[in-house]
Design an enzyme around this catalytic site. Structure first.
Site, short mmCIF file in Angstrom:
data_model
loop_
_atom_site.label_atom_id
_atom_site.label_comp_id
_atom_site.label_asym_id
_atom_site.label_seq_id
_atom_site.Cartn_x
_atom_site.Cartn_y
_atom_site.Cartn_z
NE ARG A 114 -0.64 1.63 3.58
CZ ARG A 114 0.51 2.33 3.87
NH1 ARG A 114 1.78 1.79 3.77
NH2 ARG A 114 0.63 3.68 3.76
N GLY A 115 0.05 2.42 0.07
CA GLY A 115 0.77 3.73 -0.17
C GLY A 115 1.22 3.97 -1.60
CB ALA A 116 0.61 7.06 -3.48
NE ARG A 139 -6.03 1.06 -2.17
CZ ARG A 139 -5.47 1.58 -1.11
NH1 ARG A 139 -4.16 1.23 -0.62
NH2 ARG A 139 -6.02 2.31 -0.24
CD GLN A 171 -3.90 2.80 6.65
OE1 GLN A 171 -4.51 3.06 7.59
NE2 GLN A 171 -4.26 2.79 5.36
CG ASP A 208 -2.93 8.27 -1.40
OD1 ASP A 208 -2.96 8.81 -0.46
OD2 ASP A 208 -2.80 7.03 -2.13
CG ASN A 265 -2.50 11.78 2.45
OD1 ASN A 265 -1.93 10.86 1.81
ND2 ASN A 265 -2.28 12.08 3.72
CE LYS A 266 -5.44 5.81 4.07
NZ LYS A 266 -6.36 5.14 3.25
O1 MRU Z 1 -4.70 3.56 1.82
P1 MRU Z 1 -3.32 3.50 2.06
O2 MRU Z 1 -2.64 3.01 3.28
O3 MRU Z 1 -2.55 3.02 0.85
O4 MRU Z 1 -2.92 5.21 2.01
C1 MRU Z 1 -1.75 5.80 2.11
C2 MRU Z 1 -1.81 7.21 2.37
O5 MRU Z 1 -2.78 7.84 2.23
C3 MRU Z 1 -0.30 7.94 2.13
O6 MRU Z 1 -0.42 8.86 3.03
C4 MRU Z 1 -0.05 8.29 0.81
O7 MRU Z 1 -0.16 6.97 -0.11
C5 MRU Z 1 1.28 8.74 0.62
S1 MRU Z 1 2.37 7.54 0.75
C6 MRU Z 1 4.05 8.04 0.54
#
Ligand code: MRU
Length: 352
Positions: A53-55, A90, A198, A239, A249-250
């Site tokens: 996970r994570g962009a 996703r 997270q 993201d 973002n999240k």
């Molecule tokens: O749903 P996730 O855990 O993939 O979400 C991640 C985030 O929102 C992060 O802040 C974002 O992807 C930046 S990661 C360097």
């Protein structure tokens, strides 16, 4: 980064180019587990279940997904189908589509027989580029942290934008690692980041591995801390960033930005330029905000005293679980990218 003294990346290709090894992010912080992914299907399951996970990481993982697909069938039809399936895994982080488009474009120009090897090389290059980018983000972010004139700097972060969300080093945590390595006196407030936690499960684990002082707080605590002058800046990842500096973002990021603005606390967003979406501008939002299983809210996972992991139900009503929100540009103090730190409105111009 180091885990129990040994260096790891979040994803690594095998020497024989038949599989990739990932860190399973669904079992942290309790178990540190490496797993092998051997097919396009394995990659898609890992992205959907958030084992990766994570962009930036889901972008690179998708490129490896194309490489695994090309090992089996390198025809145009198979390439299109793999790209289509990955893009649907996703919807919100633009890095996934960005990486899939880049590798597909590259492979389309080659003969089918040459595609498999070229795909592995391309995916590995994306991984190397991600690390270099994050090192630059770390340098630019460190300058901003050094501008804070305090004997101890308290940084609030949301979700996980650390090395686990990238290939190595992280985006929002990269300046924090640099500050710690330079001996600066820092402390990180870690939002737990419900519903998937997270922050508590991944960011706190990362910071523990690096011996960086931190404290987990509930998602509702940041406002009080800002009111009490206990937050010197907010530092988060992204993201998707619009050409005019809006930050997706999240979920919960926007509330932190509102509180930061009200208390005059700088709100920094760290992300590579691959997170900027050329088609996202003003009121035009050409993407879906991912809505995940309500059970992520209604159930919670934990570890019993005997070490067993268990999941329990904590709610019985209907639940609604959007995974991201959008922070308008006027709440963002600076966007930190590999080229330096910029006013949010100036970020789109860097793409051209
Ligand atoms: O749903 P996730 O855990 O993939 O979400 C991640 C985030 O929102 C992060 O802040 C974002 O992807 C930046 S990661 C360097």
């Amino acid at each position: 980064m180091l885990v129990n003294g040994k260096s790891y990346r979040t994803i690594e290709a095998s020497c024989d180019l038949t599989r990739v090894t990932i860190i399973d992010q669904t079992t942290l912080p309790f178990d540190f587990k490496l797993i092998d992914l051997e097919s396009l299907g394995d990659i898609i399951v890992a992205i959907k279940s958030m084992q990766v996970r994570g962009a930036p990481l889901i972008g690179v993982a998708s490129a490896y997904g194309i490489a695994l697909a090309m090992n089996v069938d390198s025809s145009n039809k198979a390439l299109d189908s793999a790209a289509h399936q990955l893009k649907g895994s996703r919807p919100t982080a633009v890095n996934l589509t960005w990486a899939v488009n880049k590798i597909t474009e590259h492979l389309s120009g080659l003969k089918p027989n040459d595609r498999a090897k070229a795909a592995w090389i391309f995916a590995s290059q994306l991984a190397e580029d991600d690390i270099k980018t994050n090192i630059e983000i770390g340098k630019a972010g460190l300058v901003l942290l050094k501008n804070i004139e305090k004997s101890q700097i308290n940084i609030l972060t949301h979700c996980n934008a650390g090395w686990l969300a990238t290939i190595d080093r992280g985006t929002a945590l990269s300046p924090i690692y640099n500050a710690a390595e330079e001996g600066m006196n820092i402390h990180v407030w870690v939002d737990e980041t419900r519903p998937r936690n997270q922050g508590m499960n991944l960011t706190a684990w990362e910071l523990s591995q690096a011996n960086i002082p931190h404290t987990i707080i509930s998602d509702n605590t940041g406002g009080l801390l800002m009111q009490q002058n206990q937050v010197d800046c907010v530092l988060v990842g992204a993201d998707r960033i619009s050409m005019d500096g809006q930050v997706c973002n999240k979920i919960g990021t926007y509330l932190k930005a509102l509180a930061a603005k009200a208390h005059d606390v700088p709100f920094y967003v760290a992300a590579p330029l691959s997170t900027v979406d050329k088609n996202f501008l003003d009121k035009c939002r050409p993407f879906e905000i991912e809505c995940r299983d309500p059970d992520e809210i209604l159930k919670i996972k934990g570890q019993k005293n005997d070490g067993k992991i268990l999941e329990v139900k904590i709610g019985l009503s209907k639940a609604y679980n959007p995974a991201f929100d959008i922070t308008p540009a006027e709440y963002v103090t600076k966007v930190i990218c590999e080229k330096g730190s910029y006013n949010p409105g100036d970020i789109g111009a860097l793409l051209s």
